[in-house]
Design a protein around this motif. Sequence first.
Motif, short mmCIF file in Angstrom:
data_model
loop_
_atom_site.label_atom_id
_atom_site.label_comp_id
_atom_site.label_asym_id
_atom_site.label_seq_id
_atom_site.Cartn_x
_atom_site.Cartn_y
_atom_site.Cartn_z
N THR A 1 0.81 -1.21 0.00
CA THR A 1 0.00 0.00 0.00
C THR A 1 0.85 1.27 0.00
N ARG A 2 2.12 1.13 0.39
CA ARG A 2 3.03 2.29 0.39
C ARG A 2 4.40 1.85 -0.07
N ALA A 3 4.95 2.60 -1.03
CA ALA A 3 6.28 2.30 -1.58
C ALA A 3 6.95 3.62 -1.92
N ALA A 4 8.06 3.56 -2.62
CA ALA A 4 8.81 4.76 -2.99
C ALA A 4 7.93 5.70 -3.82
N THR A 5 8.16 6.99 -3.65
CA THR A 5 7.41 7.95 -4.45
C THR A 5 8.21 8.42 -5.67
N ARG A 6 9.54 8.31 -5.62
CA ARG A 6 10.36 8.81 -6.73
C ARG A 6 11.20 7.74 -7.42
N VAL A 7 11.36 6.59 -6.80
CA VAL A 7 12.23 5.55 -7.37
C VAL A 7 11.35 4.44 -7.94
N LYS A 8 11.52 4.18 -9.25
CA LYS A 8 10.71 3.16 -9.91
C LYS A 8 11.61 2.20 -10.66
N ALA A 9 11.11 0.98 -10.82
CA ALA A 9 11.77 -0.01 -11.66
C ALA A 9 10.69 -0.63 -12.53
N SER A 10 10.94 -0.70 -13.81
CA SER A 10 9.96 -1.23 -14.76
C SER A 10 8.62 -0.51 -14.63
N GLY A 11 8.65 0.77 -14.28
CA GLY A 11 7.46 1.60 -14.21
C GLY A 11 6.67 1.50 -12.91
N SER A 12 7.15 0.73 -11.94
CA SER A 12 6.42 0.56 -10.68
C SER A 12 7.28 1.02 -9.50
N PRO A 13 6.68 1.64 -8.47
CA PRO A 13 7.46 2.09 -7.31
C PRO A 13 8.20 0.94 -6.62
N VAL A 14 9.45 1.20 -6.25
CA VAL A 14 10.30 0.22 -5.57
C VAL A 14 9.92 0.16 -4.09
N LEU A 15 10.07 -1.03 -3.50
CA LEU A 15 9.81 -1.18 -2.06
C LEU A 15 11.04 -0.75 -1.28
N PHE A 16 10.82 -0.02 -0.19
CA PHE A 16 11.87 0.41 0.72
C PHE A 16 11.60 -0.17 2.10
N GLN A 17 12.52 0.05 3.03
CA GLN A 17 12.38 -0.48 4.37
C GLN A 17 11.12 0.02 5.07
N ASP A 18 10.67 1.23 4.73
CA ASP A 18 9.47 1.77 5.37
C ASP A 18 8.19 1.54 4.56
N SER A 19 8.27 0.72 3.51
CA SER A 19 7.08 0.39 2.73
C SER A 19 6.09 -0.38 3.60
N GLN A 20 4.81 -0.29 3.25
CA GLN A 20 3.78 -0.96 4.04
C GLN A 20 2.92 -1.84 3.16
N ALA A 21 2.49 -2.97 3.74
CA ALA A 21 1.64 -3.92 3.03
C ALA A 21 0.45 -4.30 3.91
N THR A 22 -0.59 -4.80 3.25
CA THR A 22 -1.76 -5.30 3.97
C THR A 22 -1.98 -6.75 3.57
N CYS A 23 -2.14 -7.61 4.57
CA CYS A 23 -2.38 -9.03 4.34
C CYS A 23 -3.87 -9.30 4.17
N THR A 24 -4.18 -10.29 3.36
CA THR A 24 -5.55 -10.74 3.15
C THR A 24 -5.65 -12.17 3.67
N PRO A 25 -6.64 -12.52 4.43
CA PRO A 25 -7.86 -11.79 4.76
C PRO A 25 -7.80 -11.04 6.09
N THR A 26 -6.66 -11.00 6.75
CA THR A 26 -6.61 -10.49 8.13
C THR A 26 -6.55 -8.97 8.23
N GLY A 27 -6.04 -8.28 7.21
CA GLY A 27 -5.90 -6.83 7.27
C GLY A 27 -4.70 -6.36 8.07
N THR A 28 -3.85 -7.29 8.50
CA THR A 28 -2.64 -6.92 9.24
C THR A 28 -1.51 -6.63 8.26
#
Length: 94
Positions: free
Chosen positions: A53-80
């Motif tokens: 749900t959150r990744a780099a705002t200025r660094v991209k690879a193959s047109g998609s934002p790169v994941l950094f140490q402070d990137s955030q994800a949401t698991c399904t189905p738990t929402g954690t």
Amino acid sequence: MLCQHSGQAQPTTPDQRVTVSGNKIVTQSCPYTISGCTLPTNAGGPCATATWTRAATRVKASGSPVLFQDSQATCTPTGTGLTIVSPQHRVKVT
């Protein structure tokens, strides 16, 4: 990467063109699968997949934002979230 219930999260499709220290990087568009989540089904688990749900705002690879140490994800189905346990701390571009 781990879900909050100690399940192992693995990228399904790492970037095929960019590597860091010989390892393929992952971007925000790459979904993760989770195995070994200990949250029981009667408590809403186990975690099965994760999307970023959150990744780099200025660094991209193959047109998609790169994941950094402070990137955030949401698991399904738990929402954690996911915990990044061993990030690459420095990158040198040549």
